[in-house]
Design an enzyme around this catalytic site. Sequence first.
Site, PDB file in Angstrom:
ATOM      1  N   HIS A 119       0.836  -1.203   0.000  1.00  0.00           N
ATOM      2  CA  HIS A 119       0.000   0.000   0.000  1.00  0.00           C
ATOM      3  C   HIS A 119       0.873   1.256   0.000  1.00  0.00           C
ATOM      4  O   HIS A 119       0.682   2.165  -0.807  1.00  0.00           O
ATOM      5  CB  HIS A 119      -0.922  -0.034   1.227  1.00  0.00           C
ATOM      6  CG  HIS A 119      -1.713   1.199   1.444  1.00  0.00           C
ATOM      7  ND1 HIS A 119      -3.040   1.290   1.111  1.00  0.00           N
ATOM      8  CD2 HIS A 119      -1.381   2.405   1.974  1.00  0.00           C
ATOM      9  CE1 HIS A 119      -3.486   2.498   1.420  1.00  0.00           C
ATOM     10  NE2 HIS A 119      -2.495   3.198   1.958  1.00  0.00           N
ATOM     11  N   GLU A 120       1.840   1.291   0.902  1.00  0.00           N
ATOM     12  CA  GLU A 120       2.709   2.460   1.013  1.00  0.00           C
ATOM     13  C   GLU A 120       3.644   2.584  -0.196  1.00  0.00           C
ATOM     14  O   GLU A 120       4.014   3.689  -0.586  1.00  0.00           O
ATOM     15  CB  GLU A 120       3.501   2.426   2.318  1.00  0.00           C
ATOM     16  CG  GLU A 120       2.649   2.406   3.581  1.00  0.00           C
ATOM     17  CD  GLU A 120       1.651   3.543   3.695  1.00  0.00           C
ATOM     18  OE1 GLU A 120       1.860   4.613   3.071  1.00  0.00           O
ATOM     19  OE2 GLU A 120       0.643   3.380   4.408  1.00  0.00           O
ATOM     20  N   HIS A 176       2.041   4.729  -2.699  1.00  0.00           N
ATOM     21  CA  HIS A 176       2.222   6.158  -2.410  1.00  0.00           C
ATOM     22  C   HIS A 176       3.610   6.617  -2.852  1.00  0.00           C
ATOM     23  O   HIS A 176       3.764   7.697  -3.426  1.00  0.00           O
ATOM     24  CB  HIS A 176       2.023   6.445  -0.922  1.00  0.00           C
ATOM     25  CG  HIS A 176       0.620   6.299  -0.451  1.00  0.00           C
ATOM     26  ND1 HIS A 176      -0.448   6.968  -1.004  1.00  0.00           N
ATOM     27  CD2 HIS A 176       0.083   5.535   0.545  1.00  0.00           C
ATOM     28  CE1 HIS A 176      -1.566   6.639  -0.383  1.00  0.00           C
ATOM     29  NE2 HIS A 176      -1.268   5.767   0.560  1.00  0.00           N
TER      30      HIS A 176
END
Length: 144
Positions: A68-69, A72
Amino acid sequence: MDTKRIVEELILKHNSNNPFIIADNLGITVLYSDMNNTLGFYSKYKRFKFIHLNQNMPEKLQTFVCGHELCHAIVHPNKNTPFLRRYILYSVDKLERQANTFAVELLLTDKILQEYPNCSLYNIARYVGVPEKLVDLKVLPTES
């Protein structure tokens, strides 16, 4: 933005769907600390990118949160979602949904689904560490 295509190209380029390996290959530092109820977050200082993970999470959840990160870090490297959420009238829902979709596509690849045709999507997701409530973000391959 075609998140699935971005993930497929990333997997091909790094010959891995492991977010820790991809982060390492890209020079993104993964840091662990005790963050109470926070699962993780992404930060950038000058040119350096960091993925922060809660060291108290189970390993499979750490892998998902790292994925998920990683989104980003790759797709929106200059966005500070905690700041946006806290100080600006800006919805980060789209960014967070995209990051969740990225992590789902990274861990729950079409190849894995093809390797286990007799297993349910939810069982495979559980095995690879995708949270059940996010399985519906998977873009299933179209049959030719």
